[in-house]
Structure formats: C-alpha cells, structure tokens
Design a protein around this motif. Structure first.
Motif, short mmCIF file in Angstrom:
data_model
loop_
_atom_site.label_atom_id
_atom_site.label_comp_id
_atom_site.label_asym_id
_atom_site.label_seq_id
_atom_site.Cartn_x
_atom_site.Cartn_y
_atom_site.Cartn_z
N ASP A 12 0.83 -1.22 0.00
CA ASP A 12 0.00 0.00 0.00
C ASP A 12 0.86 1.26 0.00
O ASP A 12 0.53 2.23 -0.68
N LEU A 13 1.94 1.23 0.74
CA LEU A 13 2.84 2.37 0.78
C LEU A 13 3.44 2.62 -0.61
O LEU A 13 3.44 3.75 -1.10
N CYS A 14 3.90 1.56 -1.26
CA CYS A 14 4.46 1.70 -2.61
C CYS A 14 3.39 2.19 -3.58
O CYS A 14 3.64 3.09 -4.40
N ARG A 15 2.20 1.61 -3.50
CA ARG A 15 1.12 2.00 -4.41
C ARG A 15 0.79 3.49 -4.26
O ARG A 15 0.60 4.20 -5.25
N GLU A 16 0.76 3.96 -3.04
CA GLU A 16 0.46 5.37 -2.79
C GLU A 16 1.48 6.28 -3.47
O GLU A 16 1.11 7.26 -4.13
N ILE A 17 2.76 5.95 -3.34
CA ILE A 17 3.82 6.76 -3.96
C ILE A 17 3.75 6.66 -5.48
O ILE A 17 3.89 7.65 -6.19
N ILE A 18 3.53 5.45 -6.00
CA ILE A 18 3.43 5.25 -7.44
C ILE A 18 2.31 6.08 -8.03
O ILE A 18 2.48 6.76 -9.05
N LEU A 19 1.15 6.06 -7.39
CA LEU A 19 -0.02 6.75 -7.93
C LEU A 19 0.09 8.27 -7.85
O LEU A 19 -0.66 8.98 -8.51
N GLU A 20 1.03 8.76 -7.06
CA GLU A 20 1.26 10.21 -6.98
C GLU A 20 1.95 10.73 -8.23
O GLU A 20 1.91 11.92 -8.52
N TRP A 21 2.65 9.85 -8.96
CA TRP A 21 3.40 10.27 -10.14
C TRP A 21 2.42 10.48 -11.29
O TRP A 21 1.56 9.65 -11.55
N SER A 22 2.57 11.58 -12.02
CA SER A 22 1.58 11.94 -13.04
C SER A 22 1.67 11.08 -14.30
O SER A 22 0.66 10.88 -14.96
N ILE A 83 9.13 -6.06 -3.86
CA ILE A 83 7.77 -5.62 -3.48
C ILE A 83 7.39 -4.39 -4.30
O ILE A 83 6.27 -4.30 -4.82
N TYR A 84 8.32 -3.44 -4.40
CA TYR A 84 8.04 -2.25 -5.20
C TYR A 84 7.74 -2.62 -6.66
O TYR A 84 6.77 -2.15 -7.24
N LEU A 85 8.58 -3.48 -7.24
CA LEU A 85 8.39 -3.84 -8.65
C LEU A 85 7.08 -4.60 -8.88
O LEU A 85 6.39 -4.36 -9.87
N ARG A 86 6.72 -5.49 -7.97
CA ARG A 86 5.44 -6.20 -8.10
C ARG A 86 4.27 -5.22 -8.02
O ARG A 86 3.29 -5.34 -8.76
N THR A 87 4.37 -4.27 -7.12
CA THR A 87 3.32 -3.26 -6.98
C THR A 87 3.24 -2.39 -8.23
O THR A 87 2.15 -2.11 -8.74
N LEU A 88 4.39 -1.99 -8.74
CA LEU A 88 4.43 -1.19 -9.97
C LEU A 88 3.81 -1.97 -11.13
O LEU A 88 3.03 -1.42 -11.91
N MET A 89 4.13 -3.26 -11.24
CA MET A 89 3.54 -4.09 -12.29
C MET A 89 2.02 -4.10 -12.18
O MET A 89 1.32 -3.96 -13.19
N ASP A 90 1.51 -4.25 -10.99
CA ASP A 90 0.07 -4.30 -10.77
C ASP A 90 -0.59 -2.98 -11.17
O ASP A 90 -1.61 -2.98 -11.86
N VAL A 91 0.00 -1.88 -10.77
CA VAL A 91 -0.55 -0.56 -11.11
C VAL A 91 -0.52 -0.35 -12.62
O VAL A 91 -1.51 0.11 -13.22
N LEU A 92 0.60 -0.69 -13.25
CA LEU A 92 0.71 -0.52 -14.71
C LEU A 92 -0.30 -1.41 -15.45
O LEU A 92 -0.93 -0.97 -16.42
#
Length: 113
Positions: A12-22, A83-92
């Motif tokens: 959740d922490l990673c997702r929050e930071i990822i989603l802040e990027w435009s 963990i960060y990369l898995r989260t980034l993959m999910d968001v993408l």
C-alpha cells in the motif's frame, strides 16, 4: 530511517507513492535505470541515487536489493525492491500499460531468477 513492523502493508505504501506520479509510464523507465523519483508528497530512492553528502555526512544507507520510500511527514521506510516492482507491475497492468508492465516483469525476473 525506520522499518515498519512486520505485517504492515508495504504494498500500500508503494502504491500510494506510485499513484502520486503523473505519468505512470515514466516509472517503468526509471525502474529499468535504477533511478528514483519524487513528487510533492514523497518518492522512491535507489541505493545509487544517494549522493556523497547523504552517504558520508548524513550516514544514509540503502542496502542492495532495497529502495527507500519517503513520504513527507512520515518516517522513511526501506522496502525490498521486489515488493516495489510487483506493486508497480500491478498498477501498470490496471492502468492498461502492458508494454511497461512487461519491462518491469523482466526486471523482476532478473532479480529473482
């Protein structure tokens, strides 16, 4: 730099930071280059992003295989890169960026052969 107690949700922490990027597609490129990023609310920092002042004067260290996640007003947290990369993959994937998701998957495959 603090580490959250076991069981806290680093995803959740990673997702929050990822989603802040435009521009989400930028993040796959940053990950490929091992380059961090930041916004008004926080960001990601790779070990190679630390400058001499941070390393020598402030004593900041990011162990290999980890990222520093920072969010203004909160303690910095070390997060395993996987963990960060898995989260980034999910968001993408959820945003329809299949090509960028594949780039991140390739990075993750190299981390975990």
């Amino acid at each position: 730099m603090n580490n959250p107690p076991l069981g806290s949700n680093l995803t959740d922490l990673c997702r929050e930071i990822i989603l802040e990027w435009s521009r989400l597609s930028d993040l796959a490129d940053f990950a490929e280059r091992g380059h961090g990023y930041g916004s008004d609310s926080g960001g990601i920092q790779y070990p190679e992003d630390l400058d001499e002042y941070e390393r020598l004067v402030e004593g900041t260290q990011i162990p290999e295989g980890f990222l520093r996640v920072y969010s203004y007003g909160q303690d910095d947290v070390l997060v395993p890169q996987s963990i960060y990369l898995r989260t980034l993959m999910d968001v993408l994937a959820n945003a329809g960026f299949a090509g960028d998701m594949a780039k991140v998957q390739a990075l993750l495959d190299r981390l975990n052969p």
